[in-house]
Design an enzyme around this catalytic site. Sequence first.
Site, mmCIF file in Angstrom:
data_model
loop_
_atom_site.group_PDB
_atom_site.id
_atom_site.type_symbol
_atom_site.label_atom_id
_atom_site.label_comp_id
_atom_site.label_asym_id
_atom_site.label_seq_id
_atom_site.Cartn_x
_atom_site.Cartn_y
_atom_site.Cartn_z
ATOM 1 N N CYS A 18 6.115 4.908 9.073
ATOM 2 C CA CYS A 18 6.627 4.189 7.898
ATOM 3 C C CYS A 18 8.105 4.449 7.608
ATOM 4 C CB CYS A 18 5.792 4.510 6.679
ATOM 5 S SG CYS A 18 4.120 3.861 6.817
ATOM 6 N N ASN A 78 9.691 3.840 -0.260
ATOM 7 C CA ASN A 78 9.808 4.600 0.995
ATOM 8 C C ASN A 78 11.253 4.996 1.272
ATOM 9 O OD1 ASN A 78 7.160 4.755 1.576
ATOM 10 N ND2 ASN A 78 7.178 3.412 3.355
ATOM 11 N N LYS A 93 7.804 -1.641 -2.467
ATOM 12 C CA LYS A 93 7.322 -0.775 -1.383
ATOM 13 C C LYS A 93 8.489 -0.216 -0.561
ATOM 14 C CE LYS A 93 4.947 1.137 1.805
ATOM 15 N NZ LYS A 93 4.208 2.368 1.606
ATOM 16 N N GLY A 139 9.410 11.498 10.246
ATOM 17 C CA GLY A 139 8.957 10.634 11.339
ATOM 18 C C GLY A 139 7.830 9.768 10.826
ATOM 19 N N GLU A 193 0.840 -1.194 0.000
ATOM 20 C CA GLU A 193 0.000 0.000 0.000
ATOM 21 C C GLU A 193 0.879 1.250 0.000
ATOM 22 O OE1 GLU A 193 -3.294 0.442 -0.401
ATOM 23 O OE2 GLU A 193 -2.535 2.476 -0.512
ATOM 24 N N LEU A 238 -0.494 4.527 0.185
ATOM 25 C CA LEU A 238 -1.210 5.730 0.619
ATOM 26 C C LEU A 238 -0.382 6.569 1.588
ATOM 27 C CD1 LEU A 238 -2.221 5.270 3.768
ATOM 28 C CD2 LEU A 238 -3.930 3.850 2.679
ATOM 29 N N PHE A 293 9.277 16.119 -1.733
ATOM 30 C CA PHE A 293 10.140 15.591 -0.661
ATOM 31 C C PHE A 293 11.517 16.247 -0.641
ATOM 32 C CE2 PHE A 293 6.698 12.741 -0.704
ATOM 33 C CZ PHE A 293 6.624 12.206 0.564
ATOM 34 N N LEU A 294 11.548 17.547 -0.924
ATOM 35 C CA LEU A 294 12.825 18.264 -0.892
ATOM 36 C C LEU A 294 12.810 19.386 0.141
ATOM 37 C CD1 LEU A 294 14.064 18.650 -4.585
ATOM 38 C CD2 LEU A 294 14.859 17.071 -2.831
ATOM 39 N N LYS A 326 10.726 3.173 10.249
ATOM 40 C CA LYS A 326 10.717 1.708 10.419
ATOM 41 C C LYS A 326 11.082 0.982 9.115
ATOM 42 C CE LYS A 326 6.062 0.004 9.861
ATOM 43 N NZ LYS A 326 6.204 -0.803 8.667
HETATM 44 N N1 NAD Z 1 0.286 4.165 8.064
HETATM 45 C C1 NAD Z 1 0.623 4.296 6.796
HETATM 46 O O1 NAD Z 1 0.658 5.397 6.232
HETATM 47 C C2 NAD Z 1 0.979 3.084 5.971
HETATM 48 C C3 NAD Z 1 1.070 3.199 4.579
HETATM 49 C C4 NAD Z 1 1.368 2.077 3.828
HETATM 50 C C5 NAD Z 1 1.621 0.863 4.470
HETATM 51 N N2 NAD Z 1 1.551 0.784 5.826
HETATM 52 C C6 NAD Z 1 1.782 -0.520 6.448
HETATM 53 O O2 NAD Z 1 0.519 -1.099 6.780
HETATM 54 C C7 NAD Z 1 0.608 -1.850 7.990
HETATM 55 C C8 NAD Z 1 -0.404 -1.336 8.988
HETATM 56 O O3 NAD Z 1 -0.084 0.019 9.295
HETATM 57 P P1 NAD Z 1 -1.055 0.937 10.146
HETATM 58 O O4 NAD Z 1 -0.444 2.286 10.182
HETATM 59 O O5 NAD Z 1 -2.456 0.781 9.646
HETATM 60 O O6 NAD Z 1 -0.934 0.224 11.578
HETATM 61 P P2 NAD Z 1 -1.859 0.422 12.847
HETATM 62 O O7 NAD Z 1 -1.019 0.106 14.018
HETATM 63 O O8 NAD Z 1 -2.582 1.733 12.760
HETATM 64 O O9 NAD Z 1 -2.967 -0.711 12.703
HETATM 65 C C9 NAD Z 1 -2.733 -2.061 12.863
HETATM 66 C C10 NAD Z 1 -3.996 -2.700 13.420
HETATM 67 O O10 NAD Z 1 -3.819 -4.115 13.442
HETATM 68 C C11 NAD Z 1 -4.437 -4.625 14.615
HETATM 69 N N3 NAD Z 1 -3.890 -5.954 14.910
HETATM 70 C C12 NAD Z 1 -2.655 -6.268 15.380
HETATM 71 N N4 NAD Z 1 -2.544 -7.608 15.521
HETATM 72 C C13 NAD Z 1 -3.723 -8.138 15.123
HETATM 73 C C14 NAD Z 1 -4.211 -9.460 15.022
HETATM 74 N N5 NAD Z 1 -3.456 -10.502 15.374
HETATM 75 N N6 NAD Z 1 -5.462 -9.651 14.579
HETATM 76 C C15 NAD Z 1 -6.240 -8.594 14.229
HETATM 77 N N7 NAD Z 1 -5.841 -7.320 14.290
HETATM 78 C C16 NAD Z 1 -4.587 -7.083 14.733
HETATM 79 C C17 NAD Z 1 -4.134 -3.568 15.664
HETATM 80 O O11 NAD Z 1 -5.015 -3.657 16.772
HETATM 81 C C18 NAD Z 1 -4.291 -2.277 14.860
HETATM 82 O O12 NAD Z 1 -5.637 -1.795 14.938
HETATM 83 C C19 NAD Z 1 2.066 -1.711 8.437
HETATM 84 O O13 NAD Z 1 2.801 -2.796 7.945
HETATM 85 C C20 NAD Z 1 2.526 -0.434 7.768
HETATM 86 O O14 NAD Z 1 3.903 -0.402 7.554
HETATM 87 C C21 NAD Z 1 1.223 1.862 6.582
#
Ligand code: NAD
Length: 433
Positions: free
Chosen positions: A261, A209, A205, A258, A149, A151, A250-251, A264
């Site tokens: 994403c 990033n 991905k 922070g 993803e 976004l 991004f410049l 990490k």
């Molecule tokens: N935040 C972003 O902008 C973004 C963008 C692209 C990709 N990602 C990736 O997407 C993934 C999720 O990111 P996020 O920001 O939505 O995380 P988040 O922490 O906001 O959400 C994760 C959710 O998963 C739930 N969860 C954890 N273990 C679980 C389980 N065993 N069963 C059911 N639910 C469970 C948590 O309670 C939480 O609500 C990550 O790998 C992140 O790197 C994030």
Amino acid sequence: MNIAVIGTGYVGLVVGSCFAESGNDVVCVDNNSEKIANLEKGIIPIYEPGLPDLIERNVRDGRLTFTTDIRSAIQRSKVIFIAVGTPTTPSGAADLSAVHTVATTIGKSLDGYKVVVTKSTVPVGTADSVRSLIRKETSQAFDVVSNPEFLKQGAAVEDFMRPDRIVVGCDNPKPAEILRELYAPFVRTGSPIMVSDIRTAEMVKYAANAFLAARISFMNEISNLCEAVGADVDMVRKGLAADARIGHAFLFPGVGYGGSCFPKDTRALIQTGREHSTPMRILEAVEAVNNDQARRFVDRVLKHFDGDIQGKRFGVWGLAFKPRTNDMRDAPAITIINKLLEKGAVISAYDPEAMEEGKRIFGSRIEFAPNNYECLVGADALLLVTEWQAFRNPNFDRIKDVMRRHIVFDGRNIFDAAHLAELGFTYYGIGRK
Ligand SMILES: NC(=O)c1ccc[n+]([C@@H]2O[C@H](COP(=O)([O-])OP(=O)(O)OC[C@H]3O[C@@H](n4cnc5c(N)ncnc54)[C@H](O)[C@@H]3O)[C@@H](O)[C@H]2O)c1
């Protein structure tokens, strides 16, 4: 199509509600029962522009539901998106425990062919481990697909609805066709659906990033050199951005990137490099520069006050890691405020959306102001940390009236330095003359 989205965080909620918006029946699953109970009551746990309307409409029309019952959600769905968190472990690698737990549960619950999609950002090879964990539990047919993803928080709904590209990694044509069908409504203006092998999709991905993080650290390092040699980074940035090969995104120099994403994912890619004896030297530098940037900002404050900020009062504008989100994961504001507190400063903070998060993180260690002006009452300096739109054009006369000293540390270069000087402020930007 019946879809399950497992993990109802920033990504899962957006993915689930956008798929519901395009007519699918979506169940969003989370193991946090409080979160699910709140969502059922219409309480949305995150701030993301456009999301509340989308959720409300699709819940009302019966296309979007929430549950903690992962098994029944899996059984009623044809496509299962894994969107749980993949935080950093102490080594820097991605913590895959939630992804693996979900994979095992999927295996135990399968009652027919399903497409299992890793939407979480996961290191190369994770789809293989997801496949083996499912296979251990079931003899049912299934496919595993990587569909990272892209976004951006703060514009997540818009990004999902109008993606630049969709990346699908799979090892046979059947799940690719299913995902093509699912994404067709989102790519009507011609954005490509790029199908590759699974490992390549997983890599895209991280590379994306890492590249964006690298642009930010590059510009921050250039801004540091601008300060040292007496050049103006604003003009340098414009000079770079005007080159069609470089572009403007991004410049912007600042207090460092922070969020959940960039920090990490760069760490995880560095770790993947180590595991494969392929050191990611550029990324190691990207991370080091970034880690320094918030410290440099605090050093500037200390230098102004000759190293003594004991009892000095600072008004901090912005806590979220960027505007238009309430997310404070790995936010530069945390590092900056903690360093100032260590030196005995008194902090009053204001953020349009991240006050709850701020209170959870800092508790009574800092004060929280009801608005950006009250934040500055009696302040020795204003520290601009997050460039919210509402902070860009404030009433500086009002600010002058309430502050004790008239000093501005602009961590995002959003203010007009000459104008502030005219008004009698001492102004510090990043890499500016
Ligand atoms: N935040 C972003 O902008 C973004 C963008 C692209 C990709 N990602 C990736 O997407 C993934 C999720 O990111 P996020 O920001 O939505 O995380 P988040 O922490 O906001 O959400 C994760 C959710 O998963 C739930 N969860 C954890 N273990 C679980 C389980 N065993 N069963 C059911 N639910 C469970 C948590 O309670 C939480 O609500 C990550 O790998 C992140 O790197 C994030």
